[in-house]
Every structure is written in C-alpha cells, then in structure tokens.
Motif scaffolding. Structure first.
Motif, mmCIF file in Angstrom:
data_model
loop_
_atom_site.group_PDB
_atom_site.id
_atom_site.type_symbol
_atom_site.label_atom_id
_atom_site.label_comp_id
_atom_site.label_asym_id
_atom_site.label_seq_id
_atom_site.Cartn_x
_atom_site.Cartn_y
_atom_site.Cartn_z
ATOM 1 N N ILE A 161 -3.305 15.135 1.230
ATOM 2 C CA ILE A 161 -2.693 16.699 1.218
ATOM 3 C C ILE A 161 -3.034 17.577 -0.502
ATOM 4 N N THR A 162 -2.759 16.558 -1.354
ATOM 5 C CA THR A 162 -2.904 16.908 -2.399
ATOM 6 C C THR A 162 -4.596 16.837 -3.454
ATOM 7 N N PHE A 163 -4.927 15.161 -2.875
ATOM 8 C CA PHE A 163 -6.285 14.752 -3.535
ATOM 9 C C PHE A 163 -7.496 15.471 -2.667
ATOM 10 N N GLY A 164 -7.029 15.488 -1.696
ATOM 11 C CA GLY A 164 -7.896 15.688 -0.100
ATOM 12 C C GLY A 164 -8.506 14.413 0.562
ATOM 13 N N SER A 165 -8.100 13.027 -0.614
ATOM 14 C CA SER A 165 -8.020 11.348 -0.147
ATOM 15 C C SER A 165 -7.557 10.102 -1.345
ATOM 16 N N PHE A 166 -7.418 9.396 -0.787
ATOM 17 C CA PHE A 166 -6.893 8.409 -1.423
ATOM 18 C C PHE A 166 -8.470 8.027 -2.448
ATOM 19 N N GLU A 167 -9.551 8.115 -2.381
ATOM 20 C CA GLU A 167 -10.414 7.726 -3.100
ATOM 21 C C GLU A 167 -10.863 8.922 -4.356
ATOM 22 N N ASN A 168 -10.186 10.031 -3.493
ATOM 23 C CA ASN A 168 -10.420 11.508 -4.635
ATOM 24 C C ASN A 168 -8.914 10.765 -5.407
ATOM 25 N N PHE A 169 -7.705 10.714 -4.955
ATOM 26 C CA PHE A 169 -6.720 10.779 -5.568
ATOM 27 C C PHE A 169 -7.464 9.028 -7.432
ATOM 28 N N LYS A 170 -8.157 8.488 -6.196
ATOM 29 C CA LYS A 170 -8.371 7.231 -7.529
ATOM 30 C C LYS A 170 -9.361 7.901 -8.594
ATOM 31 N N ALA B 153 0.837 -1.356 0.226
ATOM 32 C CA ALA B 153 0.203 -0.015 -0.037
ATOM 33 C C ALA B 153 0.610 0.862 0.022
ATOM 34 N N PRO B 154 0.196 2.467 -0.362
ATOM 35 C CA PRO B 154 1.252 3.475 -0.413
ATOM 36 C C PRO B 154 1.879 3.837 1.126
ATOM 37 N N SER B 155 2.900 3.752 1.396
ATOM 38 C CA SER B 155 3.613 4.813 2.609
ATOM 39 C C SER B 155 2.587 5.461 3.158
ATOM 40 N N THR B 156 3.179 5.333 4.846
ATOM 41 C CA THR B 156 2.362 6.435 5.232
ATOM 42 C C THR B 156 2.801 8.293 4.974
ATOM 43 N N GLU B 157 3.935 8.519 4.609
ATOM 44 C CA GLU B 157 4.641 9.592 3.842
ATOM 45 C C GLU B 157 3.737 10.001 3.266
ATOM 46 N N LEU B 158 3.891 8.864 1.751
ATOM 47 C CA LEU B 158 3.156 9.749 0.100
ATOM 48 C C LEU B 158 1.277 9.444 1.238
ATOM 49 N N MET B 159 0.870 8.659 1.909
ATOM 50 C CA MET B 159 -0.470 8.781 1.615
ATOM 51 C C MET B 159 -1.021 10.010 2.338
ATOM 52 N N LYS B 160 0.374 10.751 2.958
ATOM 53 C CA LYS B 160 -0.388 11.980 3.541
ATOM 54 C C LYS B 160 -0.364 12.543 2.644
ATOM 55 N N GLU B 161 0.584 12.601 1.254
ATOM 56 C CA GLU B 161 0.636 13.322 0.265
ATOM 57 C C GLU B 161 -0.205 13.446 -0.835
ATOM 58 N N ILE B 162 -0.738 12.207 -1.326
ATOM 59 C CA ILE B 162 -2.003 12.136 -1.361
ATOM 60 C C ILE B 162 -2.723 12.345 -0.664
#
Length: 192
Positions: free
Chosen positions: A105-114, A94-103
């Motif tokens: 911040i940038t996209f609002g949530s992992f679901e929004n990123f997808k 899965a995305p690392s904690t650090e990458l998930m945090k950036e995702i």
C-alpha cells in the motif's frame, strides 16, 4: 551500574557470507563494544549511574550539556543494538501477510520498498554513518534516514520503529537475506 553488550542471537561470523568481514568486525568488535566501554567510563558520575537500561539512562541524562558525550554515546549504543538485533543470518523468514500488505500500500510493491530503502541510505550525505528506519506511525509506514548521532526514533503508542539498516553495510541486495523479519513482524503486530 556497568552495562554489558548483550550477546547476539547469532554468530557474528554468519554475517560474513553477506557482508565484508573486516567491516562487520570493525563495526561490532570495535565500534559497538567501544560504545559500551565509553558509557561505563562516563556513567559513574552522571545522573544515570543507577539506571538499569540504556533507554532509562538516556532519558535520565537528557540533552544536558554537562553530559553531552554520554548522551551521544548512549544514542549510538541504542541505535547499534537495535540494528544488530534486527539481523538474522541464514533466516528463511519474510514479512508477514499483514506487513507485506502495508508495504505494498505504501510503496507499491516489495521491490519498490527495497529500492526506496537503499535510496534513502545512499542519498544521505553521511551515508556510511546513517541509519534508515522503517517506522509505523499513526497507522502508516514511512522511511526515515538519520545521521549517526540521531536518536533512535522514539517508541510511543503511535510511533514504532520496525527496522533499522546502517549505511556502512553497503551491498543492499544481500541485506534482504539478513533481516530478522520475525522480529520486524512482531514489532509491526504490536504497532497495530
């Protein structure tokens, strides 16, 4: 020097549970292998004849119109290798904690990123021939969609491609089960 397609770090048949078998076989066994065959046919009389890597050959050939076909096929091969290497069937990563945090911040949530990732691919007028890239640039994540003949986003100290997804994959819900997040996490860590 002849280039050979490096072996995949997984069995191609492992993708069939997630993607159409015929499409995967065509894209790997015909399209990707075809790029390497064409490179080896064209490279002999080019300035890149003695290059040890595809990236080195691309830089040496440049956008010289005399070598336009070789330049185009090198781009295809590099894009496809980056794509194939970014997959890991049956992964539990899965995305690392650090990458998930950036995702987030940038996209609002992992679901929004997808959702944004899938929208970027399907919005392209050349959707099946497009790649969507997740790129870390100057400390910021962003998505870039490029058509088939576009160059892999250049890796520099401030611009690191993390992930590429090909538009022909379709079934974007299944795609998230195929991402080699360990590799993406490693690229992200190096970008930081």
């Amino acid at each position: 020097m002849a280039f050979t397609l490096p072996p995949l770090p997984y069995n191609i048949a492992d993708l069939y549970s997630y993607l159409n078998q015929s499409t995967v076989d065509t894209q790997y066994n015909e399209v990707t292998v075809g790029f390497f065959n064409t490179i080896n046919r064209l490279i002999g009389n080019s300035p890149a004849a003695d290059c040890a890597s595809l990236q080195q050959a691309l830089a040496r050939v440049g956008e010289n119109t005399k070598n336009a076909e070789l330049y185009r096929v090198l781009i295809h091969a590099i894009n496809y290798l980056f794509f194939w290497e970014g997959l890991a069937p049956n992964t539990k990563s899965a995305p690392s904690t650090e990458l998930m945090k950036e995702i987030e911040i940038t996209f609002g949530s992992f679901e929004n990123f997808k959702t944004k990732f899938a929208e970027n691919i399907t919005r392209s007028p050349n959707s099946p021939n497009a790649f969507t890239w997740l790129i870390m640039s100057n400390g910021q994540l962003y998505l870039k969609t490029s058509i088939f003949v576009s160059v892999t986003p250049k890796t520099t100290n401030t611009n690191i491609p993390l992930l590429a997804i090909a538009g022909w994959m379709g079934g974007f819900d299944a795609l998230w089960n195929l991402i080699n997040w360990e590799q993406v996490n490693d690229r992200f860590a190096r970008a930081g």
